[in-house]
Scaffold this active site. Sequence first.
Site, short mmCIF file in Angstrom:
data_model
loop_
_atom_site.label_atom_id
_atom_site.label_comp_id
_atom_site.label_asym_id
_atom_site.label_seq_id
_atom_site.Cartn_x
_atom_site.Cartn_y
_atom_site.Cartn_z
N HIS B 441 8.83 33.33 42.25
CA HIS B 441 10.14 33.88 41.89
C HIS B 441 10.17 34.45 40.48
CE1 HIS B 441 14.24 34.80 42.34
NE2 HIS B 441 14.67 33.72 42.92
N ASP B 445 11.92 38.60 43.95
CA ASP B 445 13.24 38.04 44.21
C ASP B 445 13.47 37.90 45.71
OD1 ASP B 445 13.75 37.90 41.51
OD2 ASP B 445 14.58 39.93 41.45
#
Lengths: 324, 468
Positions: B441, B445
């Site tokens: 992450h 995303d």
Amino acid sequence: MVQVTYLDAIRQALLEEMDRDPAVLLLGEDIGVYGGAFKATAGLLERFGWERVIDTPISETAIVGAAIGMSYLGLRPVAEMQFIDFIACAFNQITNFVAKSHYRWGAPVPIVIRGPAGGGVHGSAFHSANPEMYFVHTPGLKVVYPATAYDAKGLLKSAIRDNNPVLFFEHKFLYRRIKEELPEDDYTVPIGQAIVRRPGRDLSIVTYAAMVHASLEAAEQLAREGIEAEVVDLRTLLPLDRQTVIESVRRTSKLLVVHEDTRTGGIAGEIAALVTESAFEDLDGPIRRVTSLDTPVPFSPPLEEHFLPNAARIAEAARDLARY
Amino acid sequence: MAVEVIMPQMGESIFEGTITKWLKKPGDAIERDEPLFEISTDKVDAEIPSPAAGVLKEIRVEEGKTVPIQTVVALIEAPGAQSGAAKPAATRPSETAGRPAAPVKAQTPSSQPSPRPEQRPAPVPPPSPALEGPAPEAAVPEEADEETVTSDGKRIRSSPLVRRLARENRIDLGTIRGTGAGGRISKKDVLAAISGAADRPVVPPHPQPAAPSGAPVAEAASAHAALESALPRERIYFGRYEVQPMSVMRQRIAEHMVLSKRVSPHVYSIDEADMTRIAHVREAARAEFEQKHQMKLTFMPFFVRACVDALRDFPTVNASVEGTNVVLHGEINIGIAVALDWGLIVPVLKNAEEKNFLGLQRGINDLAERARAKKLKPEDVQESTFSITNPGTFGGLMGLPIINQPNVAILGIGAIQKRPVIIDDAIAIRSMVYLTLSYDHRVVDGATAHQFMRRVKERLETWTEDVL
């Protein structure tokens, strides 16, 4: 059970020791009829009479001098300094006579000199001092400075029973601010033993007296940020419990010393030297200090606040050290 | 003349290897390039060919021992051949094994010690900027506590405690990356290095690898503690138990997994694809494909193709991270996890974007076969840009894999099963598969990950490519 304040703990210790041993007596300014400036001796005149609770003239020299004489004659006097700042008036007796009597003449001086010390109560420069280090630098004395009601009572009892002269510093900020339940039974706290108030792995905060509470508050805050600070309460400054300090530093590898006394010549310097001598290779960072500033204690409340260490300042230094 | 056989350097960052098996015994005749011994290193297991023809004269490092690279592990008596000293290149079997990636600079330290007498089997290379990072042998342990300067002249910031721990545990501080203020090496860093979690913690205590009974240098620093450091220390030796030391490969897997989880914040996306169409395609083409190309037709190339197309559309999934830079790869090199009886390895299908279906299947089969036969070369396990793992092989409905560093994402393929599925309000029997994407992450995303997965799913469900 009843919650006992730091101040009441001191009164209980005096009362119980006077009950236990008829040789114990008190002398000081306004301690009898008035019960003491902070009421540490309230009710004792009524209970023990004027021969054992003696109101003296305003002369610390006379008070300590009389106490020395009484101790030579087999009594165990407890002398009160109305504010510990004025112990300086008896500096010559204490450092030249009390501390050396046993060494020079084999004549022990089993006296206790006690009194309110420390700032935070807007007492200004004559009523807020922390003069403990003059005496920590004087071989022959014991210097005690408790942080809790339990320790105040237990250590004062140990001090009265000790055959050496003991200077007993009471932090007046704590007098009525902290309270706890105390055991019903007679107990003492040994002189010369520090205590770990809160265990932690990331750094050691070594402190004493009112700063124990500020340090615990800081540790609480730090724990929320993931930093575990170990808080060591020295309780006795002379003789210093080197072992507890060094063991703590060995565990955490980092040391922050916190005291309310001013910076230069404060016990933080002594502890820093001790740790570098004995545990240099356990250190993972510089030894840091949080102390009062090198000035007289200011009267102005904002200035006094700036002068004194507090939880936020302790936490800030601890954070820096933990990150180092 | 005797030719020295040395422990080769199997990759730039490799500094030691474990001899897992000798394929010849002293007295055996051997041809040049004939497999002589098997080794296991931080990156690969490999067979090492003989540098010369002759008779194996002496084995100096027993099976199971770990020694630094360039250590002489055996001598071959090569009648009429050039002397070992005169032919140092022959003692680098990694090159004869066809390792093109070895940068020339990495040979600088190794080519010098080779001609030395055999009493110095593990010569200390000159302080060398050639190796990546500071040369670990540059500081002998006795100096480690005083060592405050790295081989490239940078001052090492540490503390008295850190220097003592380094000395006691024979750690070269030059090999540790400090995470304290201003890059200072902290207690935490050195403890991590001691427990084996750091990249390269140990300095061999004394260079004595010639002695077969010499201390196993790797074991002290083995990664067994990589797991341990992540777990609370509780009593584990109780009752009846058996202790199995981790293999080098197992230690590296452990290290890699702990590192990946620590470095990359993993997020998981789960999707489901209808494989009915592909199942039909595969069933229809299978016999002809296998007869024509002499190899199995599996589901894997379908998934690889779908991923390649999706990676083209979402380049941030085909990336690596270094510091604050995201490196978007121009090539699509798919790491494919291969389960082995003795562990797990992720060989890399290079330039998958340039291959047709047949090429994908051939590449996948070739890598898997060579992985099982321990014939992978160092470059076969390097430079992946994305990885696929297949827990479905063993019946797993789905898996949440750990990212194969330095990738930023890995696809997990579950078991393909027939399931009742609702299509236009009717219940149908379809071949379904759960697909999971673990992604980093820091870079990828959720929106990107889900679009990527949708692309993979679409590609699988609307397959049109001819597989034959």
